[in-house]
Design a protein around this motif. Structure first.
Motif, PDB file in Angstrom:
ATOM      1  N   SER A   1       0.836  -1.201   0.000  1.00 54.72           N
ATOM      2  CA  SER A   1       0.000   0.000   0.000  1.00 54.72           C
ATOM      3  C   SER A   1       0.870   1.249   0.000  1.00 54.72           C
ATOM      4  O   SER A   1       1.924   1.297   0.653  1.00 54.72           O
TER       5      SER A   1
ATOM      6  N   HIS B   1      -2.338   3.750  -5.661  1.00 53.86           N
ATOM      7  CA  HIS B   1      -2.782   3.086  -4.446  1.00 53.86           C
ATOM      8  C   HIS B   1      -1.827   2.013  -3.939  1.00 53.86           C
ATOM      9  O   HIS B   1      -1.687   1.822  -2.735  1.00 53.86           O
ATOM     10  N   PHE B   2      -1.174   1.305  -4.829  1.00 51.94           N
ATOM     11  CA  PHE B   2      -0.311   0.219  -4.379  1.00 51.94           C
ATOM     12  C   PHE B   2       0.757  -0.083  -5.430  1.00 51.94           C
ATOM     13  O   PHE B   2       0.675   0.335  -6.581  1.00 51.94           O
TER      14      PHE B   2
END
Length: 444
Positions: free
Chosen positions: A385, A436-437
């Motif tokens: 993350s 986001h990741f």
């Protein structure tokens, strides 16, 4: 080492508070602190990692505290822990004579002793004013794993790439492991021998303040515990109740007994939070007096009011959190210069013992040892993350198809927004990198 040098090292190594909101460690350092506190309260039931890490790495952790005190010119260093943490106490005492300004201070076996405001009061007698932070009374607080990460950054040049996590509850073999960032919670549960319940729920954190999560969610720098419970366990049922239902139940049932306020951990220190008054105002729709609503901003979210105190099984903390979030979303700031009331003279008789809390929550059968196992874990993929700590997410500096080595910087945020470097825990190939990741295929 100067204060600015230390701050730069911690920022580049990605050292954030290893629990709670994950406040960047460099931003907590201040030459206004005369006291540094190591918080080894292990606040939540069932979690074991802080006492285990301190027992194994006492010299390293005390060395980090010494560096911090030197850089900030703090006169006092206090290790706050409970008397029943025998292994940790013995490990600290074995090296304590090498450090001239560090001492042990014993906390009561109550919840929530690990709330830093309460830890400060128990160890120094100082009361952090409502809405203020520890440095306002000349104190800076670090938890055990944060201090270990500071040692590794300063003395070994290592960045934060792993997180100690206790896996407990309804699992075959409770365990504490050193997990790479990006490992899934389901993989952690497998390491503990799997769930003993067919239909189970997963909580990230402790039973009091933790949140229900998806087993496919992943480890971040603030993941302390993964708890598995039957889906019909009372702790789970309380956490999954809808806000609208909680409010309607409170409208019909709250009898204003004041039990929630009587045991409120912050109220006992003189902070102006009164859950019973909030419940009265929220359920009646009375907005003539905004005080009970504004005072929600002083809630620590410990959860005693709803998981321990309320005889009706209502959810003051959940409703307070909802109102608190609404106030912040509408730009309402925490009031400052609030007059501090005196500490409740009967406070010691109103504290909640941990064994009693565990029994009340129905967790006695899950309160088992969780041995520390530092075996290096080899995984196929990691989904890391980019939101690892308080502040802005870390924008990726790698792209799909890129080969990376263990320790490489894979994301970097602007330091002006409390940014920290994010480093890869493995060598491998980036499969995807977005806002986001970062998905990494690990080398065998």
């Amino acid at each position: 080492m100067s204060l600015e040098e230390l701050k730069k090292i911690l920022q580049n190594a990605g050292v954030a508070g290893a629990g709670g909101a994950g406040f960047p460690a460099y931003a907590k350092l201040s030459d206004k602190a005369d006291t540094i506190i190591l918080n080894c309260a292990e606040c939540e039931p069932l979690l074991k990692l802080h006492q285990q890490v301190l027992a194994k790495f006492a010299f390293e952790i005390l060395s980090a505290l010494h560096v911090i005190s030197e850089a900030t010119n703090a006169e006092h260093v206090i290790i706050a822990l409970k008397k029943n943490y025998n292994d940790a106490i013995n490990a600290v005492n074995a090296v304590l004579d090498k450090f001239n300004n560090i001492k042990l201070s014993y906390l009561p076996e109550v919840y929530p002793a690990g709330d830093e405001v309460i830890t400060i009061y128990e160890t120094t007698g100082r009361v952090v004013p409502p809405g203020s932070i520890p440095i306002s009374v000349g104190v800076t607080v670090f938890n055990v794993e944060t201090a270990l990460n500071i040692y590794r950054a300063v003395f070994e040049g290592k960045s934060v790439t792993h997180k100690y996590v206790t896996i407990s509850g309804a699992v075959q073999n409770p365990i504490t492991v050193k997990a790479p960032l990006g490992m899934t919670f389901s993989e952690l549960i497998d390491l503990a021998g799997g769930a003993t319940e067919e239909d189970y729920a997963v909580i990230s954190g402790g039973p009091m303040m933790g949140a229900l999560v998806n087993p496919l969610d992943t480890v971040t720098k603030t993941t302390n515990g993964i708890l598995v419970f039957p889906k019909n366990h009372p702790v789970v049922e309380m956490k999954k109740t809808r806000i609208s239902i909680s409010l309607k139940r409170a409208m019909g049932t709250c009898c204003q007994c004041r039990a929630c306020t009587t045991t409120c951990s912050r109220n006992l220190l003189g902070h102006p939070i009164e859950p019973h008054a909030f419940m009265r105002s929220a359920t009646s729709g009375d907005t003539k007096d905004l005080g009970p609503f504004i005072n929600t901003l002083f809630c620590s979210g410990c959860g005693l009011c709803e998981l321990y105190s309320c005889p009706q099984g209502l959810a003051p903390r959940t409703l307070i959190s909802e109102y608190k979030a609404g106030l912040k979303a509408n730009g309402v700031k925490i009031p400052v210069d609030i007059p501090v009331k005196t500490v409740d003279p009967n406070r010691s008789m109103k504290l909640v013992p941990i064994p009693r809390l565990i029994a009340r929550l129905g967790l006695t059968k899950y309160n088992k040892p969780a041995r520390l196992d530092e075996t290096e874990l080899h995984l196929d993929k990691l989904r890391i993350s980019l939101k690892q700590n308080i502040g802005a997410p870390n924008p990726p500096v790698v792209s799909a198809g890129q080969t990376i080595s263990k320790g490489d910087v894979i994301a970097q945020a602007d330091p002006k927004v409390l940014g920290l470097s994010l480093h890869s825990p493995v060598s491998g190939t980036v499969i995807d990198a977005n806002d986001h990741f970062i998905l990494i295929q690990c080398n065998k």
